[in-house]
Design a protein around this motif. Structure first.
Motif, PDB file in Angstrom:
ATOM      1  N   LEU A 266       0.819  -1.212   0.000  1.00  0.00           N
ATOM      2  CA  LEU A 266       0.000   0.000   0.000  1.00  0.00           C
ATOM      3  C   LEU A 266       0.850   1.259   0.000  1.00  0.00           C
ATOM      4  O   LEU A 266       0.492   2.256  -0.629  1.00  0.00           O
ATOM      5  N   ASN A 267       2.000   1.233   0.690  1.00  0.00           N
ATOM      6  CA  ASN A 267       2.904   2.386   0.691  1.00  0.00           C
ATOM      7  C   ASN A 267       3.517   2.616  -0.680  1.00  0.00           C
ATOM      8  O   ASN A 267       3.900   3.733  -1.014  1.00  0.00           O
ATOM      9  N   GLY A 268       3.631   1.556  -1.459  1.00  0.00           N
ATOM     10  CA  GLY A 268       4.209   1.664  -2.795  1.00  0.00           C
ATOM     11  C   GLY A 268       3.278   2.304  -3.808  1.00  0.00           C
ATOM     12  O   GLY A 268       3.706   2.672  -4.904  1.00  0.00           O
ATOM     13  N   LEU A 269       1.991   2.438  -3.454  1.00  0.00           N
ATOM     14  CA  LEU A 269       1.023   3.067  -4.353  1.00  0.00           C
ATOM     15  C   LEU A 269       0.909   4.555  -4.035  1.00  0.00           C
ATOM     16  O   LEU A 269       0.511   4.904  -2.930  1.00  0.00           O
ATOM     17  N   PRO A 270       1.231   5.420  -4.981  1.00  0.00           N
ATOM     18  CA  PRO A 270       1.015   6.847  -4.732  1.00  0.00           C
ATOM     19  C   PRO A 270      -0.474   7.104  -4.482  1.00  0.00           C
ATOM     20  O   PRO A 270      -1.336   6.427  -5.048  1.00  0.00           O
TER      21      PRO A 270
ATOM     22  N   ARG B  18      -7.385 -12.422   6.821  1.00  0.00           N
ATOM     23  CA  ARG B  18      -8.157 -11.345   7.447  1.00  0.00           C
ATOM     24  C   ARG B  18      -8.114 -10.126   6.546  1.00  0.00           C
ATOM     25  O   ARG B  18      -7.048  -9.751   6.049  1.00  0.00           O
ATOM     26  N   THR B  19      -9.246  -9.489   6.339  1.00  0.00           N
ATOM     27  CA  THR B  19      -9.297  -8.297   5.506  1.00  0.00           C
ATOM     28  C   THR B  19      -8.723  -7.115   6.288  1.00  0.00           C
ATOM     29  O   THR B  19      -9.201  -6.794   7.370  1.00  0.00           O
ATOM     30  N   VAL B  20      -7.681  -6.501   5.718  1.00  0.00           N
ATOM     31  CA  VAL B  20      -7.035  -5.363   6.378  1.00  0.00           C
ATOM     32  C   VAL B  20      -7.357  -4.039   5.692  1.00  0.00           C
ATOM     33  O   VAL B  20      -7.221  -2.980   6.301  1.00  0.00           O
ATOM     34  N   ALA B  21      -7.805  -4.101   4.421  1.00  0.00           N
ATOM     35  CA  ALA B  21      -8.150  -2.875   3.702  1.00  0.00           C
ATOM     36  C   ALA B  21      -9.118  -3.199   2.569  1.00  0.00           C
ATOM     37  O   ALA B  21      -9.087  -4.299   2.016  1.00  0.00           O
ATOM     38  N   VAL B  22      -9.974  -2.224   2.239  1.00  0.00           N
ATOM     39  CA  VAL B  22     -10.945  -2.378   1.151  1.00  0.00           C
ATOM     40  C   VAL B  22     -10.914  -1.104   0.315  1.00  0.00           C
ATOM     41  O   VAL B  22     -10.816   0.005   0.844  1.00  0.00           O
ATOM     42  N   LEU B  23     -11.020  -1.289  -0.988  1.00  0.00           N
ATOM     43  CA  LEU B  23     -11.042  -0.175  -1.924  1.00  0.00           C
ATOM     44  C   LEU B  23     -12.131  -0.445  -2.953  1.00  0.00           C
ATOM     45  O   LEU B  23     -12.364  -1.589  -3.320  1.00  0.00           O
ATOM     46  N   GLY B  24     -12.802   0.586  -3.417  1.00  0.00           N
ATOM     47  CA  GLY B  24     -13.821   0.424  -4.451  1.00  0.00           C
ATOM     48  C   GLY B  24     -15.221   0.350  -3.873  1.00  0.00           C
ATOM     49  O   GLY B  24     -15.503   0.902  -2.805  1.00  0.00           O
ATOM     50  N   THR B  25     -16.103  -0.345  -4.585  1.00  0.00           N
ATOM     51  CA  THR B  25     -17.509  -0.451  -4.201  1.00  0.00           C
ATOM     52  C   THR B  25     -17.651  -1.020  -2.794  1.00  0.00           C
ATOM     53  O   THR B  25     -17.088  -2.063  -2.479  1.00  0.00           O
ATOM     54  N   GLY B  26     -18.377  -0.327  -1.961  1.00  0.00           N
ATOM     55  CA  GLY B  26     -18.623  -0.795  -0.595  1.00  0.00           C
ATOM     56  C   GLY B  26     -17.572  -0.383   0.413  1.00  0.00           C
ATOM     57  O   GLY B  26     -17.750  -0.606   1.606  1.00  0.00           O
ATOM     58  N   ALA B  27     -16.472   0.214  -0.033  1.00  0.00           N
ATOM     59  CA  ALA B  27     -15.452   0.673   0.919  1.00  0.00           C
ATOM     60  C   ALA B  27     -16.014   1.826   1.732  1.00  0.00           C
ATOM     61  O   ALA B  27     -16.663   2.716   1.197  1.00  0.00           O
ATOM     62  N   ARG B  28     -15.783   1.777   3.046  1.00  0.00           N
ATOM     63  CA  ARG B  28     -16.275   2.822   3.944  1.00  0.00           C
ATOM     64  C   ARG B  28     -15.102   3.361   4.771  1.00  0.00           C
ATOM     65  O   ARG B  28     -14.929   2.981   5.930  1.00  0.00           O
ATOM     66  N   PRO B  29     -14.302   4.240   4.158  1.00  0.00           N
ATOM     67  CA  PRO B  29     -13.170   4.787   4.908  1.00  0.00           C
ATOM     68  C   PRO B  29     -13.654   5.623   6.083  1.00  0.00           C
ATOM     69  O   PRO B  29     -14.638   6.342   5.970  1.00  0.00           O
ATOM     70  N   GLY B  30     -12.981   5.482   7.195  1.00  0.00           N
ATOM     71  CA  GLY B  30     -13.374   6.206   8.393  1.00  0.00           C
ATOM     72  C   GLY B  30     -12.286   7.153   8.858  1.00  0.00           C
ATOM     73  O   GLY B  30     -11.400   7.552   8.102  1.00  0.00           O
ATOM     74  N   ALA B  31     -12.354   7.464  10.132  1.00  0.00           N
ATOM     75  CA  ALA B  31     -11.424   8.424  10.727  1.00  0.00           C
ATOM     76  C   ALA B  31      -9.972   7.950  10.617  1.00  0.00           C
ATOM     77  O   ALA B  31      -9.068   8.754  10.374  1.00  0.00           O
ATOM     78  N   LEU B  32      -9.746   6.646  10.784  1.00  0.00           N
ATOM     79  CA  LEU B  32      -8.378   6.115  10.699  1.00  0.00           C
ATOM     80  C   LEU B  32      -7.793   6.356   9.307  1.00  0.00           C
ATOM     81  O   LEU B  32      -6.641   6.789   9.177  1.00  0.00           O
ATOM     82  N   SER B  33      -8.578   6.102   8.269  1.00  0.00           N
ATOM     83  CA  SER B  33      -8.115   6.328   6.894  1.00  0.00           C
ATOM     84  C   SER B  33      -7.796   7.803   6.656  1.00  0.00           C
ATOM     85  O   SER B  33      -6.790   8.143   6.042  1.00  0.00           O
ATOM     86  N   ARG B  34      -8.657   8.664   7.165  1.00  0.00           N
ATOM     87  CA  ARG B  34      -8.430  10.105   6.988  1.00  0.00           C
ATOM     88  C   ARG B  34      -7.197  10.562   7.772  1.00  0.00           C
ATOM     89  O   ARG B  34      -6.375  11.323   7.276  1.00  0.00           O
ATOM     90  N   GLN B  35      -7.072  10.061   8.998  1.00  0.00           N
ATOM     91  CA  GLN B  35      -5.946  10.464   9.837  1.00  0.00           C
ATOM     92  C   GLN B  35      -4.617  10.010   9.235  1.00  0.00           C
ATOM     93  O   GLN B  35      -3.623  10.732   9.303  1.00  0.00           O
ATOM     94  N   LEU B  36      -4.599   8.831   8.627  1.00  0.00           N
ATOM     95  CA  LEU B  36      -3.371   8.323   8.022  1.00  0.00           C
ATOM     96  C   LEU B  36      -3.171   8.820   6.600  1.00  0.00           C
ATOM     97  O   LEU B  36      -2.157   8.515   5.970  1.00  0.00           O
TER      98      LEU B  36
END
Length: 125
Positions: free
Chosen positions: A50-54, A79-97
């Motif tokens: 994920l860090n390798g993706l701008p 275990r799902t650690v991240a989701v992108l695309g349809t149905g992804a619900r980024p929250g405060a952690l995603s915004r903070q990081l």
């Protein structure tokens, strides 16, 4: 479109069973039609991927996945650690990081770390 290239359209279905190599780490890609699963061997490898993706590429990928009705799950130790695309619900952690629109799953990361530690302890016995 004037350049002769068609825009992505929804819905799109993907059937895949691939193995990728990302910075020397193997990643398996499978799908259920509208969901792609990228199984990374560890949380550390998932973070490196994920860090390798701008961020601009992450956003473009999110838009493409959303437009075509697809979701991408990044998984470590099943275990799902991240989701992108349809149905992804980024929250405060995603915004903070600063990884919005990626949905980070804190408990998925914690559980995957625990599973990795348990496997390491098992091998050391």
């Amino acid at each position: 479109m004037s350049d002769g290239v068609e825009s992505p359209r929804a819905p799109l279905s993907v059937e895949a069973d691939l193995t990728l190599s990302v910075d020397g780490a193997q990643a398996r890609v499978q799908s259920t039609g509208e969901r792609l699963f990228v199984e990374i061997p560890s949380v550390v490898s998932a973070v490196a991927l994920l860090n390798g993706l701008p961020l601009t590429e992450l956003r473009r990928l999110h838009e493409l996945l959303t437009t075509t009705g697809l979701a991408l799950e990044v998984r470590a130790h099943q275990r799902t650690v991240a989701v992108l695309g349809t149905g992804a619900r980024p929250g405060a952690l995603s915004r903070q990081l600063g990884v919005f629109p990626l949905e980070l799953r804190f408990w998925g990361v914690a559980s995957a770390l625990g599973a990795g530690l348990a496997r390491t302890a098992e091998r050391l016995r």
